[in-house]
Motif scaffolding. Structure first.
Motif, mmCIF file in Angstrom:
data_model
loop_
_atom_site.group_PDB
_atom_site.id
_atom_site.type_symbol
_atom_site.label_atom_id
_atom_site.label_comp_id
_atom_site.label_asym_id
_atom_site.label_seq_id
_atom_site.Cartn_x
_atom_site.Cartn_y
_atom_site.Cartn_z
ATOM 1 N N SER A 164 0.843 -1.191 0.000
ATOM 2 C CA SER A 164 0.000 0.000 0.000
ATOM 3 C C SER A 164 0.876 1.237 0.000
ATOM 4 N N TYR A 165 0.532 2.189 -0.858
ATOM 5 C CA TYR A 165 1.260 3.455 -0.928
ATOM 6 C C TYR A 165 0.244 4.584 -0.916
ATOM 7 N N GLU A 166 0.192 5.311 0.199
ATOM 8 C CA GLU A 166 -0.771 6.398 0.368
ATOM 9 C C GLU A 166 -2.202 5.946 0.066
ATOM 10 N N GLY A 167 -2.539 4.767 0.594
ATOM 11 C CA GLY A 167 -3.894 4.249 0.461
ATOM 12 C C GLY A 167 -4.188 3.539 -0.837
ATOM 13 N N GLU A 168 -3.195 3.427 -1.726
ATOM 14 C CA GLU A 168 -3.391 2.744 -3.008
ATOM 15 C C GLU A 168 -2.485 1.513 -3.091
ATOM 16 N N SER A 174 0.154 -0.825 -4.750
ATOM 17 C CA SER A 174 1.294 -0.526 -5.610
ATOM 18 C C SER A 174 2.013 -1.819 -5.968
ATOM 19 N N HIS A 182 3.705 6.452 -7.890
ATOM 20 C CA HIS A 182 4.492 5.889 -6.795
ATOM 21 C C HIS A 182 5.983 5.840 -7.122
ATOM 22 N N ALA A 212 8.844 6.543 -4.491
ATOM 23 C CA ALA A 212 9.072 5.513 -3.474
ATOM 24 C C ALA A 212 9.972 4.413 -4.010
#
Length: 241
Positions: free
Chosen positions: A69-73, A75, A180, A183
């Motif tokens: 999960s990356y900021e609620g999404e 990935s 993303h 990151a």
């Protein structure tokens, strides 16, 4: 050679048999979910086994996937590390030459530079490739071309380190998640700063065969790496623009 892969990545075992591939899938996806579609399950097992065998035959040191999960999404990313024999002379000249030649060959959609790492200069390229998804494996039932952001890092390994011949270690990161990218760039920066090479045994006479340590990547750390980061600390710009 040793290096630390971000804790977000899960390694794909190399050279798996069909049964090993089956067990590997069960560790990643519940048996109930897999057995709900037996034909798709067997297709996944077959594909995973073939990929695992091909990776081992290609000289891969590591292959892994990331689903986090990356900021609620959600990935998704993939990472591949390979080593190949490569006679290059001076490592700085080789890295600069690779960056220039590969950018020229690939066109304006790719960018690149040479970055310093604790073990020497590396050519770093970023760009976008199109990943073809056949209609029979597409969720929509339609043929698709999925844009994949890609970073390729080429690190020349000097002669006498990791063996008697010069070689080239390649790191390849891909993700379809445009937003993303920063990151994943941070993951690669940390990985490159964690690389260490096996030094030649100085007790052996010059020119005589020397043993080398197994080229096995280190497991993912449970705490942040204390490796020194690259001086600028900046992540390359997204290849999506």
């Amino acid at each position: 050679m040793e290096f630390i892969v971000s804790a977000g990545f899960t390694e794909i075992p190399l050279g798996m048999s069909v049964e090993e591939a089956r067990q590997e899938l069960i560790t990643r996806v519940s048996r109930e979910a897999l057995e709900a579609r037996p034909a798709a399950y067997e297709n996944l097992v077959s594909n995973l086994q073939k990929v695992s065998q091909a990776l081992e035959e290609s000289g891969a040191l590591y292959a892994g996937t990331c689903l986090r999960s990356y900021e609620g999404e959600l990935s998704l990313g993939t990472l591949l590390v390979t080593v190949t024999p490569f006679a290059f002379g001076d490592s700085a000249v080789a890295a600069d030459g690779m960056a220039r030649a590969l950018i020229a060959a690939r066109g304006d959609s790719w960018a690149g530079t040479v970055l310093g790492t604790p073990v020497g200069p590396a050519a770093v390229l970023t760009g976008v490739n199109s990943f073809h998804i056949p209609a029979e494996t597409s969720a929509s039932g339609e043929e698709l071309n999925l844009p994949m952001a890609e970073m390729q890092v080429y690190l020349p390994v000097p002669e006498g380190v990791e063996g008697q011949e010069q070689c080239l270690v390649s790191f390849n990161l891909t993700t379809p998640c445009e937003g993303h990218w920063d990151a994943y760039c941070s993951d690669i920066v940390a990985l490159l700063n964690s690389v260490t090479f096996d030094e030649p045994d100085q007790t052996f006479p010059q020119g005589s065969p020397q043993p080398t340590s197994p080229r096995t990547p280190m497991g993912s750390p449970t705490t942040p790496s204390t490796s020194q980061h690259h001086a600028d600390g900046a992540a390359p710009a997204t290849p999506f623009g």
